[in-house]
Design a protein around this motif. Structure first.
Motif, PDB file in Angstrom:
ATOM      1  N   LEU A   1      39.050  20.162  38.532  1.00 50.26           N
ATOM      2  CA  LEU A   1      39.904  20.516  39.667  1.00 50.26           C
ATOM      3  C   LEU A   1      39.333  21.705  40.438  1.00 50.26           C
ATOM      4  O   LEU A   1      38.803  22.654  39.853  1.00 50.26           O
ATOM      5  N   GLU A   2      39.474  21.653  41.751  1.00 45.72           N
ATOM      6  CA  GLU A   2      38.983  22.715  42.608  1.00 45.72           C
ATOM      7  C   GLU A   2      39.814  23.993  42.423  1.00 45.72           C
ATOM      8  O   GLU A   2      40.989  23.944  42.074  1.00 45.72           O
ATOM      9  N   LYS A   3      39.172  25.142  42.695  1.00 46.33           N
ATOM     10  CA  LYS A   3      39.840  26.435  42.480  1.00 46.33           C
ATOM     11  C   LYS A   3      41.104  26.576  43.312  1.00 46.33           C
ATOM     12  O   LYS A   3      42.113  27.119  42.854  1.00 46.33           O
ATOM     13  N   ASP A   4      41.052  26.079  44.557  1.00 42.22           N
ATOM     14  CA  ASP A   4      42.234  26.234  45.418  1.00 42.22           C
ATOM     15  C   ASP A   4      43.419  25.433  44.888  1.00 42.22           C
ATOM     16  O   ASP A   4      44.572  25.877  44.993  1.00 42.22           O
ATOM     17  N   LEU A   5      43.152  24.287  44.270  1.00 44.12           N
ATOM     18  CA  LEU A   5      44.250  23.502  43.706  1.00 44.12           C
ATOM     19  C   LEU A   5      44.762  24.125  42.411  1.00 44.12           C
ATOM     20  O   LEU A   5      45.953  24.046  42.111  1.00 44.12           O
ATOM     21  N   LEU A   6      43.873  24.741  41.646  1.00 45.19           N
ATOM     22  CA  LEU A   6      44.317  25.450  40.437  1.00 45.19           C
ATOM     23  C   LEU A   6      45.240  26.598  40.819  1.00 45.19           C
ATOM     24  O   LEU A   6      46.268  26.835  40.162  1.00 45.19           O
ATOM     25  N   GLU A   7      44.871  27.301  41.886  1.00 47.28           N
ATOM     26  CA  GLU A   7      45.712  28.413  42.339  1.00 47.28           C
ATOM     27  C   GLU A   7      47.026  27.907  42.927  1.00 47.28           C
ATOM     28  O   GLU A   7      48.104  28.454  42.656  1.00 47.28           O
ATOM     29  N   LYS A   8      46.952  26.840  43.701  1.00 51.82           N
ATOM     30  CA  LYS A   8      48.145  26.293  44.352  1.00 51.82           C
ATOM     31  C   LYS A   8      49.170  25.807  43.342  1.00 51.82           C
ATOM     32  O   LYS A   8      50.383  26.025  43.494  1.00 51.82           O
ATOM     33  N   HIS A   9      48.703  25.131  42.283  1.00 52.31           N
ATOM     34  CA  HIS A   9      49.613  24.520  41.313  1.00 52.31           C
ATOM     35  C   HIS A   9      49.781  25.346  40.038  1.00 52.31           C
ATOM     36  O   HIS A   9      50.452  24.904  39.106  1.00 52.31           O
ATOM     37  N   GLY A  10      49.169  26.518  40.005  1.00 52.97           N
ATOM     38  CA  GLY A  10      49.334  27.379  38.843  1.00 52.97           C
ATOM     39  C   GLY A  10      48.624  26.877  37.612  1.00 52.97           C
ATOM     40  O   GLY A  10      49.125  27.002  36.493  1.00 52.97           O
ATOM     41  N   GLY A  11      47.440  26.301  37.802  1.00 44.77           N
ATOM     42  CA  GLY A  11      46.670  25.771  36.684  1.00 44.77           C
ATOM     43  C   GLY A  11      46.468  24.274  36.809  1.00 44.77           C
ATOM     44  O   GLY A  11      46.711  23.680  37.872  1.00 44.77           O
ATOM     45  N   VAL A  12      46.036  23.661  35.718  1.00 43.32           N
ATOM     46  CA  VAL A  12      45.817  22.211  35.714  1.00 43.32           C
ATOM     47  C   VAL A  12      47.161  21.510  35.555  1.00 43.32           C
ATOM     48  O   VAL A  12      47.875  21.718  34.574  1.00 43.32           O
ATOM     49  N   THR A  13      47.511  20.683  36.531  1.00 47.18           N
ATOM     50  CA  THR A  13      48.777  19.944  36.503  1.00 47.18           C
ATOM     51  C   THR A  13      48.540  18.516  36.968  1.00 47.18           C
ATOM     52  O   THR A  13      47.519  18.207  37.605  1.00 47.18           O
ATOM     53  N   ALA A  14      49.509  17.661  36.664  1.00 48.52           N
ATOM     54  CA  ALA A  14      49.439  16.281  37.134  1.00 48.52           C
ATOM     55  C   ALA A  14      49.419  16.233  38.658  1.00 48.52           C
ATOM     56  O   ALA A  14      48.677  15.453  39.268  1.00 48.52           O
TER      57      ALA A  14
END
Length: 356
Positions: A136-149
């Protein structure tokens, strides 16, 4: 809702997925693709067991060039797995790959992704857009608070849109995680957001026992909801085990027919034969028969005939001997060391009758 009936049809070589077609079983070679002899031999063994699609790693130009020769020796569609180097994707397509698997996120610039897409379009080769929870890209990790579905789904759909905006929609989507429930949730989310066919699996599931348990639970929950057009059971081990497990999962869910199902009792203090060894030998032996039957392997003569009643054939052990049972009726009594041979004779007889 049966999502798989509403997905688009995608042609992979001479096979079709999506649109309610039969769910296809995929595996991946663990050989060096550059070794044509070894790779082709493994694929032929997988074919014999029931593998429908096969993927191979293409990490080098030599591996890409080997695809053409491998294709001459096998009978199922060949999928090239590409990471990082867009030129390998192009070379794989030009050397006959029936489908390529890429993660546009690690292929590089948009121009490089476009070059792969243009080549795929020219040759009519579908692209599997693959996203794993670990990529997962860093911006999505930040947006969703980590790895999420939710993050996995957003990442995948962003990459699909990138390719669609380039004018190509001959796509298959793959979203995987080693977290079983996260993977299930991600598939539930994406199924309602796209009509592209889905390749389903639990990534990095583990060794034979742990990997089978995780895959059975995860794939079972996903497939039972009508989601998924192709599957792979990812195991750390012999790819043949992946195909055996995938066939069993699909058959257990009623999504695929064919082949012999073996049922066996769990053993108890009444067991007087080597039931564990016998059951394993029966399971291995029946792999060569394409006919649809249920075979029971029971450990004692007390309950054997009754427990085997719902099976087409059964064997039940006694003290140094055993029974051959057909539809719950005892046919023969034989020494223990002849049980496997007698069962094979009966299977051969049934197979001959079906062919005549």
């Amino acid at each position: 809702m049966n999502y798989r009936e509403k997905t688009r049809e995608v042609h992979i070589g001479d096979r079709v997925i999506g649109g309610g077609h039969t769910i296809l079983i995929q595996s991946m070679c663990n050989t060096k693709t550059e070794n044509v002899e070894e790779t082709a031999a493994q694929i032929l063994a997988l074919e014999k067991l029931g593998c429908d699609l096969i993927r191979v790693a293409v990490p080098t130009p030599e591996a890409a060039r080997a695809l053409g020769e491998i294709k001459k020796r096998i009978h199922i569609p060949l999928i090239a797995d590409i990471h990082f180097d867009y030129r390998l994707a192009i070379a794989a397509i030009e050397n006959g790959a029936d489908k390529i698997r890429i993660n546009p996120g690690n292929i590089g610039s948009e121009d490089r992704v476009r070059a792969v897409v243009d080549c795929a379009r020219e040759h009519g080769v579908p692209i599997r857009v693959g996203v794993n929870s670990g990529s997962l890209e860093k911006d999505l990790l930040e947006k969703h608070g980590g790895v999420t579905a939710e993050g996995i789904v957003e990442s995948a759909l962003n990459k699909v849109k990138l390719i669609e905006d380039m004018g190509y929609d001959n796509l298959v989507i793959s979203i995987k995680s080693s977290d079983v429930l996260m993977c299930v949730r991600a598939h539930e989310l994406i199924a309602g957001k796209t009509d592209h066919p889905l390749h389903v699996g639990i990534t990095e599931a583990g060794t034979l026992i742990e990997g089978n348990i995780k895959s059975s639970i995860g794939l079972g929950l996903i497939l039972h909801q009508g989601i998924g057009d192709t599957i792979r059971v990812s195991l750390t081990g012999d790819p043949l085990e992946e195909v055996r497990s995938a066939k069993m999962i699909l058959r257990t869910l009623g999504l695929r027919k064919g082949g012999i199902e073996v049922v066996s009792c769990p053993t108890c203090g009444r067991t007087s034969i080597d039931l564990i060894g016998l059951a394993n030998r029966v399971e291995a032996m029946v792999q060569e028969y394409p006919m649809e039957l249920k075979v029971a392997v029971m450990g004692c003569v007390v309950n054997g005939p009754g427990e085997a009643r719902e099976a087409d054939l059964g064997i039940a052990g006694g003290i140094g001997e055993g029974l051959l049972i057909r539809k719950g009726e005892i046919i023969r009594k034989v020494p223990e060391d002849q049980l496997l041979a007698v069962l094979k004779e009966e299977l051969d007889r049934i197979a001959a009758e079906k062919e005549s």
